[in-house]
Design an enzyme around this catalytic site. Structure first.
Site, PDB file in Angstrom:
ATOM      1  N   PHE A   1     -16.416 108.083  52.180  1.00  0.00           N
ATOM      2  CA  PHE A   1     -16.027 106.797  52.758  1.00  0.00           C
ATOM      3  C   PHE A   1     -16.901 105.666  52.233  1.00  0.00           C
ATOM      4  O   PHE A   1     -16.420 104.574  51.958  1.00  0.00           O
ATOM      5  CB  PHE A   1     -16.161 106.820  54.281  1.00  0.00           C
ATOM      6  CG  PHE A   1     -15.162 107.693  54.976  1.00  0.00           C
ATOM      7  CD1 PHE A   1     -13.838 107.714  54.604  1.00  0.00           C
ATOM      8  CD2 PHE A   1     -15.566 108.492  56.029  1.00  0.00           C
ATOM      9  CE1 PHE A   1     -12.911 108.521  55.260  1.00  0.00           C
ATOM     10  CE2 PHE A   1     -14.669 109.295  56.697  1.00  0.00           C
ATOM     11  CZ  PHE A   1     -13.342 109.315  56.315  1.00  0.00           C
ATOM     12  N   GLU A   2     -18.182 105.915  52.119  1.00  0.00           N
ATOM     13  CA  GLU A   2     -19.133 104.860  51.784  1.00  0.00           C
ATOM     14  C   GLU A   2     -19.194 104.533  50.302  1.00  0.00           C
ATOM     15  O   GLU A   2     -19.430 103.387  49.942  1.00  0.00           O
ATOM     16  CB  GLU A   2     -20.536 105.241  52.277  1.00  0.00           C
ATOM     17  CG  GLU A   2     -20.647 105.377  53.778  1.00  0.00           C
ATOM     18  CD  GLU A   2     -20.457 104.073  54.540  1.00  0.00           C
ATOM     19  OE1 GLU A   2     -20.495 102.982  53.921  1.00  0.00           O
ATOM     20  OE2 GLU A   2     -20.261 104.142  55.766  1.00  0.00           O
TER      21      GLU A   2
END
Length: 175
Positions: free
Chosen positions: A35-36
């Site tokens: 996600f990051e």
């Protein structure tokens, strides 16, 4: 009979509170990192906040990431581990009498990593988990955390949907 005995053992293990501190699974780490993303050079996120490494806005000493900051791969990994370790406080916040599966724990650490321990600790999401971790309306609580400065961000909608899907995923081949 073998299946029934195996399932009883697995269910007992799931229900038994652990005395050891829980850790994020490799799948949980991969979920958060996915996600990051990774940036070794500071950038402004969608909210205009300076961010570095795996979505970090602060360093271990609490100082804010600033424009022009850079970090090494090792530094980014160390910073990621530090903030994941801070997010692992999820177990304490959920409480010792509440049993959650590893996938649930990992999903809660993922959202906490993103929104912060303070926001998570006062969330309706946490309140619902404390009452009944398999409550289907918990999915809706993940999806409440999708806006930045009052604007819905599609990337957060995608992330929360995946976190909720992961939270409700079942362990396969338990027996």
């Amino acid at each position: 009979m073998k299946i029934a005995v195996c399932c009883v053992i697995v269910l007992a293990a799931l229900a038994a509170p652990s005395l050891a501190a829980r850790t994020v699974s490799q799948e949980g780490y991969d979920l958060i990192k996915g996600f990051e993303g990774l940036s070794l050079v500071a950038y402004q996120d969608v909210g205009g906040i300076w961010t570095i490494g795996y979505g970090n806005t602060r360093y271990q000493d609490g100082s804010a990431v600033r424009q022009g900051d850079t970090i090494t791969q090792q530094g980014a990994d160390d910073l990621f581990q530090y903030w994941v370790d801070q997010s692992v406080k999820v177990d304490r916040l959920v409480g010792t009498g509440v049993v959650i599966r590893q996938v649930q724990f990992d999903a809660l650490v993922s959202i906490t990593y993103n929104i912060g321990t303070g926001a998570f600790s006062t969330s309706t999401l946490l309140s619902k988990v404390r009452v009944f971790p398999d409550n289907p309306t918990i999915r809706d609580e993940f999806l409440r955390w999708v806006d930045v400065n009052g604007q819905v961000v599609q990337g957060l909608v995608n992330r929360r949907t995946k976190e909720a899907d992961y939270y409700f995923s079942k362990v396969e081949n338990m027996c």
